[in-house]
Design a protein around this motif. Structure first.
Motif, mmCIF file in Angstrom:
data_model
loop_
_atom_site.group_PDB
_atom_site.id
_atom_site.type_symbol
_atom_site.label_atom_id
_atom_site.label_comp_id
_atom_site.label_asym_id
_atom_site.label_seq_id
_atom_site.Cartn_x
_atom_site.Cartn_y
_atom_site.Cartn_z
ATOM 1 N N ALA A 241 6.811 -11.029 -12.731
ATOM 2 C CA ALA A 241 5.520 -11.329 -12.412
ATOM 3 C C ALA A 241 4.792 -12.611 -13.164
ATOM 4 N N GLN A 242 4.953 -12.406 -14.435
ATOM 5 C CA GLN A 242 4.872 -13.495 -15.297
ATOM 6 C C GLN A 242 5.346 -14.841 -15.085
ATOM 7 N N VAL B 231 2.060 -16.621 -3.572
ATOM 8 C CA VAL B 231 2.422 -16.772 -4.885
ATOM 9 C C VAL B 231 1.637 -15.497 -5.835
ATOM 10 N N GLU B 232 0.310 -15.527 -5.623
ATOM 11 C CA GLU B 232 -0.265 -14.393 -6.191
ATOM 12 C C GLU B 232 0.050 -13.187 -5.889
ATOM 13 N N ARG B 233 0.134 -12.897 -4.558
ATOM 14 C CA ARG B 233 0.656 -11.689 -3.990
ATOM 15 C C ARG B 233 1.940 -11.238 -4.723
ATOM 16 N N LEU B 234 2.827 -12.268 -4.744
ATOM 17 C CA LEU B 234 4.165 -11.873 -5.681
ATOM 18 C C LEU B 234 3.935 -11.324 -6.766
ATOM 19 N N SER B 235 3.026 -12.152 -7.597
ATOM 20 C CA SER B 235 2.896 -11.775 -9.094
ATOM 21 C C SER B 235 2.412 -10.475 -9.162
ATOM 22 N N GLN B 236 1.386 -10.094 -8.265
ATOM 23 C CA GLN B 236 0.894 -8.815 -8.238
ATOM 24 C C GLN B 236 1.558 -7.822 -7.765
ATOM 25 N N THR B 237 2.632 -8.096 -6.839
ATOM 26 C CA THR B 237 3.575 -7.024 -6.704
ATOM 27 C C THR B 237 4.503 -6.665 -7.475
ATOM 28 N N LEU C 217 4.502 -6.843 -10.699
ATOM 29 C CA LEU C 217 3.536 -6.244 -11.608
ATOM 30 C C LEU C 217 3.424 -4.811 -11.307
ATOM 31 N N ALA C 218 3.233 -4.527 -9.923
ATOM 32 C CA ALA C 218 2.860 -3.169 -9.420
ATOM 33 C C ALA C 218 4.239 -2.534 -9.668
ATOM 34 N N LYS D 285 0.986 -1.102 0.035
ATOM 35 C CA LYS D 285 0.091 0.133 0.108
ATOM 36 C C LYS D 285 0.670 1.213 0.046
ATOM 37 N N LEU D 286 2.084 1.283 0.502
ATOM 38 C CA LEU D 286 2.995 2.298 0.680
ATOM 39 C C LEU D 286 3.874 2.483 -0.588
ATOM 40 N N GLY D 287 3.938 1.255 -1.320
ATOM 41 C CA GLY D 287 4.454 1.452 -2.667
ATOM 42 C C GLY D 287 6.077 1.034 -2.266
ATOM 43 N N PHE D 288 6.127 0.222 -1.189
ATOM 44 C CA PHE D 288 7.396 -0.186 -0.703
ATOM 45 C C PHE D 288 7.735 -1.729 -1.388
ATOM 46 N N TYR D 289 7.692 -1.799 -2.715
ATOM 47 C CA TYR D 289 7.391 -3.011 -3.143
ATOM 48 C C TYR D 289 8.468 -3.986 -2.966
ATOM 49 N N SER D 290 9.845 -3.527 -2.768
ATOM 50 C CA SER D 290 10.853 -4.406 -2.493
ATOM 51 C C SER D 290 10.692 -5.136 -1.015
ATOM 52 N N GLU D 291 10.211 -4.356 -0.274
ATOM 53 C CA GLU D 291 9.821 -4.882 1.149
ATOM 54 C C GLU D 291 8.716 -5.841 1.137
ATOM 55 N N ALA D 292 7.548 -5.381 0.141
ATOM 56 C CA ALA D 292 6.584 -6.367 0.114
ATOM 57 C C ALA D 292 6.820 -7.835 -0.387
#
Length: 424
Positions: free
Chosen positions: A412-413, A396-402, A404-405, A371-378
């Motif tokens: 993501a693929q 796995v779904e969350r990793l793909s989405q993150t 991609l974001a 939500k914060l845009g801290f994708y590396s930490e997510a």
């Protein structure tokens, strides 16, 4: 702002480096107060920007011209453009004795009286009195009674109790055109220099700050100051707490499509924003390129307070700015956000700081980081969850989405492919 250094050269060829401290604009003389490396004070006297003499001083003699200049004149702290015009950075000023100065001006008795009446606190009384009285009698002998009366008034202003002053019958003289009196009343008729007019315009703005008085000052400075001198004046005014120069510069930068410079100016020199200024700031802070140029701490401490009436909008701006902040330390971010603790983003980071290191809550932490845009930490959080629960599809779904974001389409693929293999 840095004060310049100039040099005073005495008859023995010795040089003293001086730094200006104050400037007293008066009539007929302007006094520049400066100090040397040992904090000894010097007063340099100028008339119509022409150097007259300099004297090392301890303090001003009571009721002297010097004291009047610093109490009844217009006094500016340095650096100031009018001081720079008298003693430029690196310049060498040749000092001269009062005797040498007297020889230079003695061709004009009234000029001599005007100049030397400014040195009543510096020259021995009997010597100065003789110089002035001699010119009084010169004018009397030549039948120039009005000039003699003016000289008498000058002597009387310096030595009101002197026996000679008491013995002379004061002649009636029209002093309505006397520049000292006109200056005292700030009635700047013909004969006053540009420097006096500039000083008076600045004094008026300082005593009654308003768009109108600033407009008058701006007109004078546009005509008579260089851009660098004008900037020096505005920096001086801003340092002294006057905000009209900042507001004027802010509007100019916005008008000239220089949003980054406008935002930086507001951060450096905060001023009370009017409705139109607030509208301009809101528009500029919604531009991602402008946010990228800002330090997150500056946004929180200097700019956000101007938008307290728009909490939802400010929360959105903060969330956007976080994506560009290189510092993702949660404790540091909470410190920066302390003035904005009523915003949802503050609560979000506070909640995250409480669970970020808890191995049992890495999925929840990953959601908040995203939500914060801290994708590396997510991604780190969801990767930990995937390793902890290898059969679960959710990490796995969350990793793909993150990914991609975060703009990492290939990664993501790859996780999408992994999901397909898990399903089959």
């Amino acid at each position: 702002m840095m004060n310049q250094t100039f040099y005073l050269k005495d008859k023995d060829q010795s040089l003293t480096a001086l730094t200006p401290i104050r400037l007293a604009i008066h009539v007929p003389c302007t006094i520049l107060e400066a100090q040397d490396a040992y904090h000894h004070l010097y007063h340099l006297y100028f008339k119509d920007q022409q150097f007259l003499a300099a004297k090392k001083v301890s303090r001003s003699k009571r009721r002297s011209y010097t004291e009047k200049a610093f109490t009844q004149g217009i006094v500016f702290l340095c650096p100031h453009p009018l001081a720079d015009q008298l003693a430029e950075d690196g310049a060498t000023i040749m000092n001269q004795s009062f005797t040498g100065l007297l020889k230079k001006v003695q061709h004009d008795p009234l000029e001599t009286v005007e100049v030397f009446s400014c040195f009543d606190g510096l020259i021995k009384e009997e010597k100065l009195f003789k110089v002035l009285r001699d010119h009084y009698y010169t004018y009397k002998r030549d039948g120039k009674f009005k000039k003699a009366a003016v000289v008498y008034e000058r002597i009387k202003s310096i030595y009101p109790e002197h026996e000679w002053v008491q013995s002379i019958r004061s002649e009636k003289v029209d002093l309505t055109t006397d520049q000292r009196l006109l200056w005292q009343a700030r009635n700047l008729k013909e004969g006053f220099s540009v420097s006096h007019q500039l000083a008076a315009a600045e004094e008026e703005y300082r005593s009654s700050p308003s768009p109108g008085t600033f407009k008058t000052l701006l007109a004078f400075t546009n005509e008579h100051y260089t851009p660098s001198e004008q900037q020096m004046l505005y920096d001086r005014l801003l340092t002294d707490g006057y905000d009209e120069p900042a507001r004027n510069a802010f509007k100019e930068l916005v008008r000239n499509h220089q949003p980054v410079e406008a935002i930086q100016l507001l951060a450096k020199y905060p001023f009370t924003l009017r409705a139109s200024d607030v509208r301009d700031l809101r528009v500029m802070l919604h531009d991602k390129d402008n946010l990228r140029s800002l330090q997150f701490e500056t946004l929180c401490s200097k700019l956000a307070p101007h938008l307290t009436d728009y909490p939802d909008e400010m929360n959105e701006i903060i969330l956007t700015a976080l994506k560009y902040s290189p510092d993702h330390d949660l404790i540091t971010l909470l410190k920066h956000l302390a003035p904005l603790e009523s915003l949802p983003v503050y609560e979000l980071i506070k909640q995250l700081s409480e669970i970020a290191e808890d191995p049992e809550q890495q999925a929840a932490a990953g959601d908040l980081y995203e939500k914060l845009g801290f994708y590396s930490e997510a991604i780190d959080c969801f990767t930990y969850e995937m390793e902890l629960h290898p059969e679960s599809r959710e990490p796995v779904e969350r990793l793909s989405q993150t990914y991609l974001a975060a703009g990492q389409a290939e990664e993501a693929q790859a996780y999408q492919e992994l999901l397909k293999s898990m399903i089959s």
